[in-house]
Motif scaffolding. Structure first.
Motif, PDB file in Angstrom:
ATOM      1  N   ARG A 171       0.804  -1.219   0.000  1.00  0.00           N
ATOM      2  CA  ARG A 171       0.000   0.000   0.000  1.00  0.00           C
ATOM      3  C   ARG A 171       0.841   1.275   0.000  1.00  0.00           C
ATOM      4  NH1 ARG A 171      -5.224  -0.461   0.811  1.00  0.00           N
ATOM      5  NH2 ARG A 171      -5.175   1.374  -0.528  1.00  0.00           N
ATOM      6  N   GLY A 172       2.126   1.157  -0.340  1.00  0.00           N
ATOM      7  CA  GLY A 172       2.940   2.348  -0.526  1.00  0.00           C
ATOM      8  C   GLY A 172       3.471   2.927   0.762  1.00  0.00           C
ATOM      9  N   GLN A 173       2.663   3.698   1.465  1.00  0.00           N
ATOM     10  CA  GLN A 173       3.116   4.365   2.684  1.00  0.00           C
ATOM     11  C   GLN A 173       3.264   3.415   3.870  1.00  0.00           C
ATOM     12  OE1 GLN A 173       0.562   5.253   0.636  1.00  0.00           O
ATOM     13  NE2 GLN A 173       0.012   7.409   0.901  1.00  0.00           N
ATOM     14  N   ARG A 174       2.794   2.194   3.744  1.00  0.00           N
ATOM     15  CA  ARG A 174       2.816   1.255   4.866  1.00  0.00           C
ATOM     16  C   ARG A 174       3.838   0.141   4.634  1.00  0.00           C
ATOM     17  NH1 ARG A 174      -2.068   1.702   8.101  1.00  0.00           N
ATOM     18  NH2 ARG A 174      -1.302  -0.137   9.196  1.00  0.00           N
ATOM     19  N   ARG A 175       4.999   0.490   4.059  1.00  0.00           N
ATOM     20  CA  ARG A 175       5.954  -0.552   3.671  1.00  0.00           C
ATOM     21  C   ARG A 175       6.406  -1.415   4.842  1.00  0.00           C
ATOM     22  NH1 ARG A 175      11.325   2.947   1.961  1.00  0.00           N
ATOM     23  NH2 ARG A 175       9.928   3.527   0.247  1.00  0.00           N
TER      24      ARG A 175
END
Length: 372
Positions: A171-175
């Motif tokens: 989810r991109g920001q939640r790596r």
């Protein structure tokens, strides 16, 4: 490859329908090929499935499913779909036939499911009745819901023993979630076909891990296929700036993201290291990134020299990448220029390779052995 009677008829129908289509010859290392345009007018198509009656199902990311008819024409969008949130990379994603489709007419779709607080990748099972989906049942919904336009994963694979693999992005920001077990970000999950958790899933007895998790440490898997001999799940995933990977995706294995990667931050900057004990090294990786999407093992003999090769689409370079394998190693790579962003790669019942192009006016292309 053995073909059922219905799919043999489909192969003949496809060949007849496309015999007069405009074609482009392509020279490759193993064979001279012809590239046909089967259909156009698709808005960012994402997934493709072949129906026994000669038609195909195609998903469009903005939230539509259509039939592609034998003559290449498109049907009106099907009705009855669940709510789909279309934002960034999210929308309607993959489509897959139930193993008993001839009897039950059921399909599976993956999509970005909206809810309070955000959205996440979900999977629904539905019955296909003419131009309508009925009996739509959500059998999986990734947790947590989160506001993001990136990294949904979404590829679906059914195994010979009737388990469903679902690939998921971080989810991109939640790596960092890819390394923790209380969420689905950056995971592959394994389900029964009704969405329940198989009793032999690796973490069912571990209270600290979600029961449906199969593997973790992934960034954004958009290609998945079963190996024709081992029947193991092979996947590829997007790296950041460099570091796209192919992996054999095994139970409980940690594939490292974001702790290990061969990529770097967009615009430059180190993310992690390239190796760490307890984390899997990729079977193959690309620097610079090819932006892989779609993947299949080629199992027919219709294209000489391609049997058991792994085919991967490239969004960035508009190529089909052909990989020769020596066991669990890539022994040779060939890049075949198609000239359009490749979103999905499927072997058709006629032995040709079908490619979906990711464009506002997307196409379905067919790559086959040249007739001369």
């Amino acid at each position: 490859m053995k073909k059922s009677l219905s799919f043999s008829l489909l192969a003949a129908t496809l060949s007849l329908a496309l015999s007069s289509a405009s074609a482009q010859d392509i020279n490759t290392e193993k064979a001279k090929l012809t590239l046909d345009k089967v259909a156009s007018g698709l808005e960012h198509p994402w997934g493709l499935a072949f129906l026994p009656d000669g038609r195909m199902l195609v998903t469009e990311r903005p939230g539509r499913i259509r039939y592609i008819n034998q003559d290449g024409s498109l049907s009106e969008p099907l009705t009855g779909l669940p709510a789909v949130e279309v934002a960034g990379q999210g929308g309607l994603l993959d489509v897959l036939l139930h193993p008993d489709f001839a009897q039950n007419q059921q399909i599976f779709i993956s999509y970005n499911e909206p809810a309070a607080g955000g959205s996440s990748t979900a999977v629904a099972r539905a019955t296909l009745r003419d131009n309508t989906l009925t009996d739509v049942t959500v059998i999986f919904s990734a947790a947590p819901k989160f506001q993001s336009r990136h990294h949904f994963g979404g590829r679906l694979v059914i195994t010979d023993d009737r388990h469903l693999f679902v690939t998921l992005g971080d989810r991109g920001q939640r790596r960092q979630d890819a390394q923790t077990f209380d969420n689905h970000h950056g995971k592959v999950v394994r389900l029964n076909l009704d969405g329940s958790v198989p009793a032999d899933n690796p973490y069912v007895k571990d209270d600290k891990v979600l029961d449906d998790i199969w593997s973790y440490g992934h960034r954004n898997i958009q290609g998945a296929a079963l190996h024709p001999v081992s029947k193991e799940l092979w996947t590829h995933e997007h790296g950041p700036q460099g570091g796209d990977e192919i992996n054999i995706t095994r139970a409980t294995r940690n594939y490292g993201w974001p702790t290990i990667t061969y990529g770097e931050e967009y615009g430059g900057g180190k993310i992690g290291q390239t190796a760490k004990e307890g984390m899997e090294q990729p079977l193959h990786y690309w620097v610079p990134s090819i932006a892989p999407s779609g993947m299949t093992f080629y199992l027919d003999d219709a294209i000489p020299g391609w049997q058991n090769n792994l085919l991967v689409g490239s969004l960035r370079f508009g190529q089909l990448v052909r990989l020769e394998l020596d066991g669990e190693k890539v022994s040779h790579e060939e890049r075949i220029m198609i000239g359009q962003r490749i979103r999905d790669v499927r072997q058709g019942p006629d032995g040709a390779v079908y490619l979906l192009t990711d464009q506002a006016d997307g196409q379905l292309l067919r790559l086959r052995a040249a007739s001369n």
